[in-house]
Design a protein around this motif. Structure first.
Motif, mmCIF file in Angstrom:
data_model
loop_
_atom_site.group_PDB
_atom_site.id
_atom_site.type_symbol
_atom_site.label_atom_id
_atom_site.label_comp_id
_atom_site.label_asym_id
_atom_site.label_seq_id
_atom_site.Cartn_x
_atom_site.Cartn_y
_atom_site.Cartn_z
ATOM 1 N N SER A 29 0.819 -1.208 0.000
ATOM 2 C CA SER A 29 0.000 0.000 0.000
ATOM 3 C C SER A 29 0.854 1.260 0.000
ATOM 4 O O SER A 29 0.332 2.363 0.005
ATOM 5 C CB SER A 29 -0.920 0.022 1.229
ATOM 6 O OG SER A 29 -1.770 -1.091 1.223
ATOM 7 N N TRP A 68 -11.489 -7.131 -10.081
ATOM 8 C CA TRP A 68 -10.730 -5.921 -10.451
ATOM 9 C C TRP A 68 -11.540 -4.870 -11.180
ATOM 10 O O TRP A 68 -11.166 -3.708 -11.137
ATOM 11 C CB TRP A 68 -9.481 -6.272 -11.245
ATOM 12 C CG TRP A 68 -9.692 -6.617 -12.689
ATOM 13 C CD1 TRP A 68 -10.218 -7.758 -13.197
ATOM 14 C CD2 TRP A 68 -9.355 -5.793 -13.823
ATOM 15 N NE1 TRP A 68 -10.241 -7.715 -14.567
ATOM 16 C CE2 TRP A 68 -9.707 -6.522 -14.978
ATOM 17 C CE3 TRP A 68 -8.795 -4.527 -13.969
ATOM 18 C CZ2 TRP A 68 -9.519 -6.025 -16.268
ATOM 19 C CZ3 TRP A 68 -8.605 -4.036 -15.260
ATOM 20 C CH2 TRP A 68 -8.968 -4.780 -16.388
ATOM 21 N N THR A 127 -15.589 3.307 -12.214
ATOM 22 C CA THR A 127 -14.182 3.656 -12.317
ATOM 23 C C THR A 127 -13.319 2.439 -11.985
ATOM 24 O O THR A 127 -13.563 1.759 -11.003
ATOM 25 C CB THR A 127 -13.844 4.775 -11.313
ATOM 26 O OG1 THR A 127 -14.815 5.789 -11.473
ATOM 27 C CG2 THR A 127 -12.469 5.340 -11.570
ATOM 28 N N CYS A 128 -12.329 2.187 -12.833
ATOM 29 C CA CYS A 128 -11.452 1.041 -12.612
ATOM 30 C C CYS A 128 -10.055 1.539 -12.265
ATOM 31 O O CYS A 128 -9.476 2.354 -12.974
ATOM 32 C CB CYS A 128 -11.406 0.180 -13.878
ATOM 33 S SG CYS A 128 -10.246 -1.184 -13.759
ATOM 34 N N ALA A 129 -9.519 1.037 -11.143
ATOM 35 C CA ALA A 129 -8.203 1.478 -10.687
ATOM 36 C C ALA A 129 -7.082 0.654 -11.316
ATOM 37 O O ALA A 129 -5.918 0.996 -11.181
ATOM 38 C CB ALA A 129 -8.118 1.405 -9.169
ATOM 39 N N GLY A 130 -7.427 -0.429 -12.009
ATOM 40 C CA GLY A 130 -6.392 -1.290 -12.588
ATOM 41 C C GLY A 130 -6.237 -2.563 -11.782
ATOM 42 O O GLY A 130 -6.676 -2.647 -10.643
ATOM 43 N N MET A 131 -5.580 -3.544 -12.370
ATOM 44 C CA MET A 131 -5.459 -4.853 -11.711
ATOM 45 C C MET A 131 -4.207 -4.959 -10.851
ATOM 46 O O MET A 131 -4.097 -5.883 -10.055
ATOM 47 C CB MET A 131 -5.463 -5.986 -12.743
ATOM 48 C CG MET A 131 -4.204 -6.113 -13.589
ATOM 49 S SD MET A 131 -3.917 -4.720 -14.692
ATOM 50 C CE MET A 131 -5.096 -5.074 -15.985
ATOM 51 N N GLY A 132 -3.291 -4.011 -10.983
ATOM 52 C CA GLY A 132 -2.050 -4.106 -10.206
ATOM 53 C C GLY A 132 -1.386 -5.450 -10.445
ATOM 54 O O GLY A 132 -1.210 -5.877 -11.579
ATOM 55 N N GLY A 133 -1.069 -6.151 -9.350
ATOM 56 C CA GLY A 133 -0.412 -7.448 -9.476
ATOM 57 C C GLY A 133 -1.359 -8.630 -9.351
ATOM 58 O O GLY A 133 -0.923 -9.792 -9.365
ATOM 59 N N MET A 184 -3.645 -10.150 -11.250
ATOM 60 C CA MET A 184 -3.751 -11.176 -12.298
ATOM 61 C C MET A 184 -2.559 -12.129 -12.264
ATOM 62 O O MET A 184 -2.710 -13.330 -12.493
ATOM 63 C CB MET A 184 -3.858 -10.518 -13.676
ATOM 64 C CG MET A 184 -5.215 -9.919 -13.938
ATOM 65 S SD MET A 184 -5.395 -9.487 -15.669
ATOM 66 C CE MET A 184 -7.046 -8.776 -15.627
ATOM 67 N N ASP A 185 -1.370 -11.593 -11.996
ATOM 68 C CA ASP A 185 -0.175 -12.441 -11.905
ATOM 69 C C ASP A 185 -0.241 -13.318 -10.657
ATOM 70 O O ASP A 185 0.105 -14.496 -10.697
ATOM 71 C CB ASP A 185 1.079 -11.569 -11.851
ATOM 72 C CG ASP A 185 1.227 -10.705 -13.089
ATOM 73 O OD1 ASP A 185 1.624 -11.241 -14.136
ATOM 74 O OD2 ASP A 185 0.922 -9.506 -13.015
ATOM 75 N N PRO A 193 -16.078 -9.039 -15.507
ATOM 76 C CA PRO A 193 -14.820 -9.391 -16.190
ATOM 77 C C PRO A 193 -13.865 -10.100 -15.215
ATOM 78 O O PRO A 193 -13.749 -9.699 -14.060
ATOM 79 C CB PRO A 193 -14.251 -8.030 -16.608
ATOM 80 C CG PRO A 193 -15.420 -7.109 -16.629
ATOM 81 C CD PRO A 193 -16.351 -7.588 -15.568
ATOM 82 N N LEU A 194 -13.208 -11.133 -15.689
ATOM 83 C CA LEU A 194 -12.392 -11.969 -14.806
ATOM 84 C C LEU A 194 -11.019 -11.373 -14.500
ATOM 85 O O LEU A 194 -10.457 -10.625 -15.296
ATOM 86 C CB LEU A 194 -12.191 -13.350 -15.434
ATOM 87 C CG LEU A 194 -13.442 -14.200 -15.676
ATOM 88 C CD1 LEU A 194 -13.031 -15.588 -16.182
ATOM 89 C CD2 LEU A 194 -14.296 -14.316 -14.427
ATOM 90 N N THR A 195 -10.510 -11.751 -13.334
ATOM 91 C CA THR A 195 -9.118 -11.487 -12.966
ATOM 92 C C THR A 195 -8.283 -12.709 -13.340
ATOM 93 O O THR A 195 -7.123 -12.599 -13.724
ATOM 94 C CB THR A 195 -9.011 -11.230 -11.447
ATOM 95 O OG1 THR A 195 -9.987 -10.264 -11.084
ATOM 96 C CG2 THR A 195 -7.621 -10.756 -11.055
ATOM 97 N N GLY A 196 -8.898 -13.883 -13.203
ATOM 98 C CA GLY A 196 -8.244 -15.123 -13.579
ATOM 99 C C GLY A 196 -9.299 -16.192 -13.846
ATOM 100 O O GLY A 196 -10.342 -16.208 -13.194
#
Lengths: 217, 226
Positions: A70, A116, A122-128, A130-131, A161-164
């Protein structure tokens, strides 16, 4: 014990001695407080550190070069180490992290995870994320069983929408522990005073009910 | 007898001659840790704008990369997350900044490919998600992967803890993050270092970025925090 404490306490019991564990923000972070005395886990933070510990206490020096996921200053335990983001995601994607613990908007009976983005918001992004869910050996989803309107967040099929895809291994809620298997979602444990009927009525996904069901505590 | 290595230490004004409006620029940092704050401030002062930024995130409001957001210097950004900076979120919603999200690990691999002469990377990250749209799915030994293409920039701005005068670099703790990978993937690499030492003062085995990747070094300031 409140719902979140129950979830965090149960989740902490998954880990074995020596496991490298990545905890997401929010409820997953609370898991850190309930690691059993006889288990020593190593906390990974995707910004490039294994062995990260909580924030410096009063009077302890603060190093702004050592932060958690964070961005807040953390501390490093003896034996901890730092590395680049590139190395960090090699560890994560390469299966060297035993557990990743995250929250979810929706999970489904195929192990799909959506956490995510919500279309139109508003979407902040997936960051890490998905990995992490693709690479970690075990993906634990910790969440309150239903949303605020009382709808099941455990679906037959995710709508967001999926993250994984097909990545979740366990779901831990204030009602139960579910395991994702090739046959479907298996009800492994119930919270104290919770019945199979209650879980089934609050879950949209199909559940496999085995003969023996454990207790979360 | 070996020759004395040339010093790459320059003034901030000399470094800014290589930063120009419209360039693609890699800027490291995780939230606001390991961000080249001195170089960012200098770019703003020079009036550099219309930037195409490649970064992990945009720091926090008004700090680090957030300074460029606040001053409206970014037209497009490739990153994994904007949530730590409320102002970026507002400007993306208002259509003032275009954003292309890429998963954090994929971002690393794409930059590595860009810096290491690799034509693309195969990653399972993003399969079955919106990240798959428009991308080639390649099957290898029965497993599926997304083909992700290299990222390269005109300029990379780097924040190091220690630099020797020819650009060998050491980073501190989690301020390392995207710095070493970005130093490989740009045509021109400018470093700000908290401490600049004579060549030969850094233990060769502890150097994290080889000096041959670095074009210029300026005196930087310590990480300010979030």
């Amino acid at each position: 014990m409140n719902a979140k404490e129950l979830i965090a306490r149960r989740t902490a019991k998954f880990f074995k001695d020596g496991d490298v564990v990545n905890l997401g923000i929010g409820l997953p972070t609370q898991v850190m407080n309930y690691i059993p005395e006889d288990v020593d886990v190593w906390f990974d933070s995707e910004n490039g550190v294994v062995g990260l510990m909580s924030a410096p206490g009063e009077g302890q020096p603060v190093d702004f070069n050592l932060v958690d996921a964070s961005g807040f200053p953390g501390t490093l335990r003896v034996g901890g180490c730092c590395f680049s983001s590139f190395d960090s995601f090699g560890l994560i994607r390469g299966g060297h992290v035993a557990y990743t613990v995250l929250g979810a908007y929706e999970v489904d009976q195929h192990g799909n995870l959506a956490n995510w983005m919500v279309p139109g918001k508003t979407c902040a992004g997936m960051g890490g994320a998905m990995d992490l869910v693709t690479g970690a050996k075990n993906v634990l989803i910790t969440m309150i069983h239903c949303d605020r309107e009382g709808n099941s967040k455990i679906k037959k099929q995710c709508t967001l929408p999926l993250t994984g895809a097909g990545v979740v291994t366990h779901i831990i809620t204030e009602l139960c522990v579910l395991e994702v298997t090739p046959e479907g979602l298996v009800l492994r444990e119930l919270a104290p005073d919770v019945t199979v009927e209650e879980v089934v009525s609050k879950t949209e996904a199909d559940l496999i009910i085995p003969e023996k069901i454990g207790c979360m505590l | 007898m070996s020759k004395l290595p040339k010093s790459k230490v320059v003034t901030i004004d000399q470094a800014m001659e290589h930063c120009y409006s419209g360039m693609t620029v890699m800027i490291p940092g995780f939230v606001n840790c390991g961000v080249p704050e001195t170089l960012i401030k200098a770019m703003i002062e020079k009036g550099v704008t219309d930037l195409d930024v490649i970064s992990n995130n945009t720091s926090v409001k008004g700090r680090g990369i957030g300074r460029l957001v606040h001053e409206n210097r970014i037209k497009h950004i490739t990153c994994s997350h904007i949530g730590s900076n409320t102002e970026t979120v507002e400007k993306v919603v208002a259509g003032e900044i275009n954003v292309t999200f890429t998963p954090q690990g994929t971002l690393c691999e794409r930059m590595r490919a860009g810096g290491a002469g690799i034509g693309g990377v195969l990653t399972p990250t993003g399969l079955g998600t919106p990240m798959q749209e428009g991308k080639q799915v390649i099957e290898v030994n029965g497993k599926k992967y997304l083909l992700e293409l290299p990222l390269h920039a005109d300029v990379a701005l780097i924040h190091a803890w220690k630099a020797d005068k020819m650009g060998n670099l050491i980073y501190r703790r989690t301020a390392r993050n995207f710095n070493p990978i970005m130093a490989t993937a740009a045509d021109f690499v400018i470093v700000e270092a908290e401490e600049i030492v004579e060549v030969g003062m850094l233990e060769p085995d502890y150097i994290m970025t080889p000096g041959c990747l670095v074009d210029m070094i300026v005196q930087g300031a310590p990480t300010e925090g979030k």
